[in-house]
Design a protein around this motif. Structure first.
Motif, PDB file in Angstrom:
ATOM      1  N   LEU A   1      -0.967   1.698  12.957  1.00 21.45           N
ATOM      2  CA  LEU A   1      -0.560   2.082  11.601  1.00 21.45           C
ATOM      3  C   LEU A   1      -1.746   1.949  10.652  1.00 21.45           C
ATOM      4  CD1 LEU A   1       1.978   2.633   9.684  1.00 21.45           C
ATOM      5  CD2 LEU A   1       1.950   0.167   9.277  1.00 21.45           C
ATOM      6  N   ARG A   2      -1.868   2.898   9.737  1.00 24.08           N
ATOM      7  CA  ARG A   2      -2.834   2.785   8.642  1.00 24.08           C
ATOM      8  C   ARG A   2      -2.095   3.102   7.349  1.00 24.08           C
ATOM      9  NH1 ARG A   2      -4.833   0.806  12.345  1.00 24.08           N
ATOM     10  NH2 ARG A   2      -6.858   1.200  13.317  1.00 24.08           N
ATOM     11  N   VAL A   3      -2.341   2.328   6.298  1.00 23.81           N
ATOM     12  CA  VAL A   3      -1.686   2.552   4.998  1.00 23.81           C
ATOM     13  C   VAL A   3      -2.761   2.518   3.917  1.00 23.81           C
ATOM     14  CG1 VAL A   3       0.054   1.732   3.368  1.00 23.81           C
ATOM     15  CG2 VAL A   3       0.455   1.486   5.819  1.00 23.81           C
ATOM     16  N   PHE A   4      -2.963   3.654   3.244  1.00 18.64           N
ATOM     17  CA  PHE A   4      -4.042   3.771   2.251  1.00 18.64           C
ATOM     18  C   PHE A   4      -3.531   3.830   0.815  1.00 18.64           C
ATOM     19  CE2 PHE A   4      -5.922   5.358   6.176  1.00 18.64           C
ATOM     20  CZ  PHE A   4      -7.103   4.639   6.208  1.00 18.64           C
ATOM     21  N   GLY A   5      -2.255   4.189   0.626  1.00 16.26           N
ATOM     22  CA  GLY A   5      -1.723   4.213  -0.736  1.00 16.26           C
ATOM     23  C   GLY A   5      -2.062   5.470  -1.510  1.00 16.26           C
ATOM     24  N   SER A   6      -2.426   6.559  -0.841  1.00 14.97           N
ATOM     25  CA  SER A   6      -2.692   7.833  -1.513  1.00 14.97           C
ATOM     26  C   SER A   6      -2.475   8.964  -0.525  1.00 14.97           C
ATOM     27  CB  SER A   6      -4.130   7.873  -2.044  1.00 14.97           C
ATOM     28  OG  SER A   6      -4.558   9.213  -2.237  1.00 14.97           O
ATOM     29  N   ALA A   7      -1.564   9.873  -0.849  1.00 15.64           N
ATOM     30  CA  ALA A   7      -1.304  11.024   0.025  1.00 15.64           C
ATOM     31  C   ALA A   7      -2.577  11.868   0.174  1.00 15.64           C
ATOM     32  CB  ALA A   7      -0.169  11.875  -0.545  1.00 15.64           C
ATOM     33  N   GLY A   8      -3.323  12.012  -0.917  1.00 14.29           N
ATOM     34  CA  GLY A   8      -4.533  12.834  -0.871  1.00 14.29           C
ATOM     35  C   GLY A   8      -5.563  12.283   0.107  1.00 14.29           C
ATOM     36  N   ILE A   9      -5.709  10.965   0.119  1.00 15.11           N
ATOM     37  CA  ILE A   9      -6.650  10.336   1.057  1.00 15.11           C
ATOM     38  C   ILE A   9      -6.184  10.575   2.496  1.00 15.11           C
ATOM     39  CG2 ILE A   9      -7.588   8.104   1.844  1.00 15.11           C
ATOM     40  CD1 ILE A   9      -8.786   9.150  -0.837  1.00 15.11           C
ATOM     41  N   ILE A  10      -4.881  10.486   2.724  1.00 14.61           N
ATOM     42  CA  ILE A  10      -4.376  10.690   4.088  1.00 14.61           C
ATOM     43  C   ILE A  10      -4.542  12.157   4.499  1.00 14.61           C
ATOM     44  CG2 ILE A  10      -2.367  10.487   5.605  1.00 14.61           C
ATOM     45  CD1 ILE A  10      -1.476   8.212   3.623  1.00 14.61           C
ATOM     46  N   TRP A  11      -4.270  13.102   3.588  1.00 12.09           N
ATOM     47  CA  TRP A  11      -4.533  14.517   3.893  1.00 12.09           C
ATOM     48  C   TRP A  11      -5.986  14.700   4.341  1.00 12.09           C
ATOM     49  CZ3 TRP A  11      -1.407  18.252   4.979  1.00 12.09           C
ATOM     50  CH2 TRP A  11      -0.153  18.374   4.368  1.00 12.09           C
ATOM     51  N   SER A  12      -6.911  14.059   3.626  1.00  9.42           N
ATOM     52  CA  SER A  12      -8.324  14.271   3.977  1.00  9.42           C
ATOM     53  C   SER A  12      -8.615  13.669   5.348  1.00  9.42           C
ATOM     54  CB  SER A  12      -9.253  13.725   2.885  1.00  9.42           C
ATOM     55  OG  SER A  12      -9.417  12.342   3.003  1.00  9.42           O
ATOM     56  N   ARG A  13      -7.955  12.565   5.695  1.00 11.03           N
ATOM     57  CA  ARG A  13      -8.165  11.965   7.017  1.00 11.03           C
ATOM     58  C   ARG A  13      -7.514  12.821   8.109  1.00 11.03           C
ATOM     59  NH1 ARG A  13     -10.625   7.113   6.348  1.00 11.03           N
ATOM     60  NH2 ARG A  13     -10.185   6.430   8.456  1.00 11.03           N
ATOM     61  N   LEU A  14      -6.379  13.438   7.790  1.00 10.42           N
ATOM     62  CA  LEU A  14      -5.717  14.313   8.771  1.00 10.42           C
ATOM     63  C   LEU A  14      -6.590  15.532   9.102  1.00 10.42           C
ATOM     64  CD1 LEU A  14      -2.082  14.253   7.299  1.00 10.42           C
ATOM     65  CD2 LEU A  14      -2.686  13.506   9.618  1.00 10.42           C
ATOM     66  N   VAL A  15      -7.096  16.214   8.086  1.00 12.61           N
ATOM     67  CA  VAL A  15      -7.846  17.445   8.382  1.00 12.61           C
ATOM     68  C   VAL A  15      -9.217  17.141   8.988  1.00 12.61           C
ATOM     69  CG1 VAL A  15      -6.639  18.852   6.665  1.00 12.61           C
ATOM     70  CG2 VAL A  15      -8.802  17.759   6.049  1.00 12.61           C
ATOM     71  N   CYS A  16      -9.710  15.915   8.792  1.00 19.37           N
ATOM     72  CA  CYS A  16     -10.972  15.521   9.438  1.00 19.37           C
ATOM     73  C   CYS A  16     -10.742  14.921  10.828  1.00 19.37           C
ATOM     74  CB  CYS A  16     -11.734  14.540   8.557  1.00 19.37           C
ATOM     75  SG  CYS A  16     -12.351  15.294   7.038  1.00 19.37           S
ATOM     76  N   GLY A  17      -9.474  14.885  11.281  1.00 23.37           N
ATOM     77  CA  GLY A  17      -9.178  14.382  12.624  1.00 23.37           C
ATOM     78  C   GLY A  17      -9.277  12.874  12.739  1.00 23.37           C
ATOM     79  N   GLN A  18      -9.248  12.159  11.600  1.00 25.70           N
ATOM     80  CA  GLN A  18      -9.349  10.688  11.646  1.00 25.70           C
ATOM     81  C   GLN A  18      -8.002  10.035  11.897  1.00 25.70           C
ATOM     82  OE1 GLN A  18     -11.446  10.548   7.776  1.00 25.70           O
ATOM     83  NE2 GLN A  18     -12.998   9.389   8.871  1.00 25.70           N
ATOM     84  N   GLN A  19      -6.935  10.777  11.682  1.00 25.41           N
ATOM     85  CA  GLN A  19      -5.610  10.335  12.114  1.00 25.41           C
ATOM     86  C   GLN A  19      -4.786  11.586  12.357  1.00 25.41           C
ATOM     87  OE1 GLN A  19      -4.514   7.960   8.453  1.00 25.41           O
ATOM     88  NE2 GLN A  19      -2.618   9.096   8.710  1.00 25.41           N
ATOM     89  N   ASN A  20      -3.621  11.439  13.024  1.00 21.88           N
ATOM     90  CA  ASN A  20      -2.917  12.635  13.488  1.00 21.88           C
ATOM     91  C   ASN A  20      -1.485  12.766  13.002  1.00 21.88           C
ATOM     92  OD1 ASN A  20      -5.116  12.045  15.502  1.00 21.88           O
ATOM     93  ND2 ASN A  20      -4.478  14.073  16.147  1.00 21.88           N
ATOM     94  N   LEU A  21      -0.981  11.777  12.266  1.00 18.80           N
ATOM     95  CA  LEU A  21       0.426  11.828  11.873  1.00 18.80           C
ATOM     96  C   LEU A  21       0.623  11.142  10.537  1.00 18.80           C
ATOM     97  CD1 LEU A  21       3.112  12.819  13.249  1.00 18.80           C
ATOM     98  CD2 LEU A  21       3.552  10.415  13.740  1.00 18.80           C
ATOM     99  N   TYR A  22       1.518  11.704   9.731  1.00 20.65           N
ATOM    100  CA  TYR A  22       1.836  11.151   8.409  1.00 20.65           C
ATOM    101  C   TYR A  22       3.296  11.458   8.123  1.00 20.65           C
ATOM    102  CZ  TYR A  22       1.457  10.639   3.237  1.00 20.65           C
ATOM    103  OH  TYR A  22       1.620  10.279   1.924  1.00 20.65           O
ATOM    104  N   ILE A  23       4.082  10.428   7.855  1.00 18.06           N
ATOM    105  CA  ILE A  23       5.495  10.633   7.516  1.00 18.06           C
ATOM    106  C   ILE A  23       5.759   9.936   6.187  1.00 18.06           C
ATOM    107  CG2 ILE A  23       7.896  10.354   8.254  1.00 18.06           C
ATOM    108  CD1 ILE A  23       6.953  10.088  11.110  1.00 18.06           C
ATOM    109  N   SER A  24       6.277  10.694   5.218  1.00 22.95           N
ATOM    110  CA  SER A  24       6.526  10.119   3.897  1.00 22.95           C
ATOM    111  C   SER A  24       7.438  11.046   3.113  1.00 22.95           C
ATOM    112  CB  SER A  24       5.200   9.947   3.146  1.00 22.95           C
ATOM    113  OG  SER A  24       5.392   9.279   1.916  1.00 22.95           O
TER     114      SER A  24
END
Lengths: 258, 258
Positions: free
Chosen positions: B179-202
């Motif tokens: 699990l990773r929790v960053f507190g910003s949807a925008g930050i997670i979007w950037s990690r998803l498209v860069c392949g740094q993580q693969n799933l986000y549910i919110s």
């Protein structure tokens, strides 16, 4: 007796060299599992550890070295000068994200914290310090972290503890400003001493704890064993790390339910 | 009909200006609570929103603008050209940490994704793209994210969902790399498209969803409503975002327990 100024100079030299090497080239050839599916080690962990351990052993032949990937031999006493080395803290992040990982070196004298340094590798930042020197980010002294209450604190609690029913660590998250999970103790240490969050609860190994505990002592961040016993630098333990007010409130929430 | 190249140029211009302004000066004068204790808005959120909304309204007078802090008026239809603006996504991080926050602008035509841009402000990175242009980090095209299974994926699940018993989202964390929790949807979007993580549910609001959904479409990242209904850009909904394999496996874990 160890010369603190010499220790500081050598630790900062070798951690910077190791961090530069990892930042410039994140390639690894092999990745293996250790205690569980998500506990990883790569050839780069071992290579960086060997590099740091060999350097420190040559500079401080009288010292013991306790390191995560066991390049060093088994240590059963903290007497004398002891180095704790974590070559890549957050190996999962190193492998999957290429960011949010750290190198940590902690130095203790007869079991007492002397000096610590943590490299946030991809941010090119080194935090360091100790009870006699204060706390620094790169060359800049860090101010003492404000003693905020839990309600104004971002917190990290390891997922293993979060799933537990008793004590219920979710109560602490509910009473806080929110949960953050980064997957690296070193990254969280750097956020704690920079005042970006105020609480961290996790079961930590000696090399996860040693550097941060030493460098944060003059910075308003305290470390306590969650069960009230003294911190033991030769074993894993669940610790609560943070500003006084936030840790007191969190401990009272845990104990209320026990 | 909107001119995509003109839209891209104007959106990238204004998001870069807004991001530069926030990165260079993170001062704020006031902070207020919105829907709950940890849902914050500062005067800088409102100032940045007004700056972006006024610019877009002048350049695209025919467009509707849906924005988080409601500088714009109420919108009840996605017909025509619609901009979604989130001036500071992760205001708690902006206030407490001075990092890990984002600016997001999504552009839709008759309800269909056209273009999106997300500024990871403190990292000085802008990801942008759309179904017709592909996905870029600053000026560099991003490769398609590898379709890894859940076991090899880092995941983010909002804490509100993690505490739920039914469905039990913790099963997804247990089946993942962590699990990773960053507190910003925008930050997670950037990690998803860069392949740094693969799933986000919110549970996401339209302005949390719009930009990322548009820019990630050609990048291997898909967005699905967790209940199987079509994504609705005028309301909040719980979405599952990620690579196909990881989202399929996560949905099957959720549905098995339902």
């Amino acid at each position: 007796m160890a010369n603190l100024s010499n220790i500081q100079q050598e630790v900062l030299y070798i951690i910077q060299k190791a961090a530069d090497s990892l930042r410039q080239d994140q390639h690894f050839d092999t990745v293996q599992r250790k205690s569980n599916r998500n506990d990883l080690v790569t050839d780069r962990d071992r290579q960086i550890e060997q590099y740091i351990v060999q350097y420190l052993a040559a500079k401080f032949p009288e010292a013991k070295i306790i390191s995560e990937e066991k390049t060093s031999s088994l240590i059963t006493s903290v007497e004398g000068l002891v180095f704790f080395v974590d070559p890549i803290d957050g190996t999962m992040n190193f492998v999957k994200c290429h960011d949010q990982f750290a190198i940590m070196i902690g130095v203790y004298q007869d079991g007492e914290p002397l000096f610590g340094a943590i490299a946030n590798v991809m941010a090119d930042q080194i935090i360091y310090g100790g009870p006699q020197v204060g706390t620094f980010l790169n060359q800049t002294p860090l101010p003492t972290v404000p003693d905020l209450p839990l309600v104004d604190s971002l917190v990290t609690i390891s997922t293993r503890l979060l799933w537990q029913q008793d004590p219920n660590y979710q109560l602490i998250v509910h009473a806080s400003s929110g949960l953050r999970v980064f997957g690296s103790a070193g990254i969280i240490w750097s956020r704690l001493v920079c005042g970006q969050q105020n609480l961290y609860i996790s079961k930590l190994k000696p090399w996860d704890l040693a550097a941060g505990r030493a460098l944060a002592m003059k910075n308003g961040i305290m470390v306590r064993n969650i069960d009230g016993s003294p911190v033991n630098m030769l074993q894993s333990q669940t610790v609560i790390i943070g500003t006084k007010c936030a840790t007191d409130e969190a401990l009272s929430l845990i104990n209320k339910r026990a």
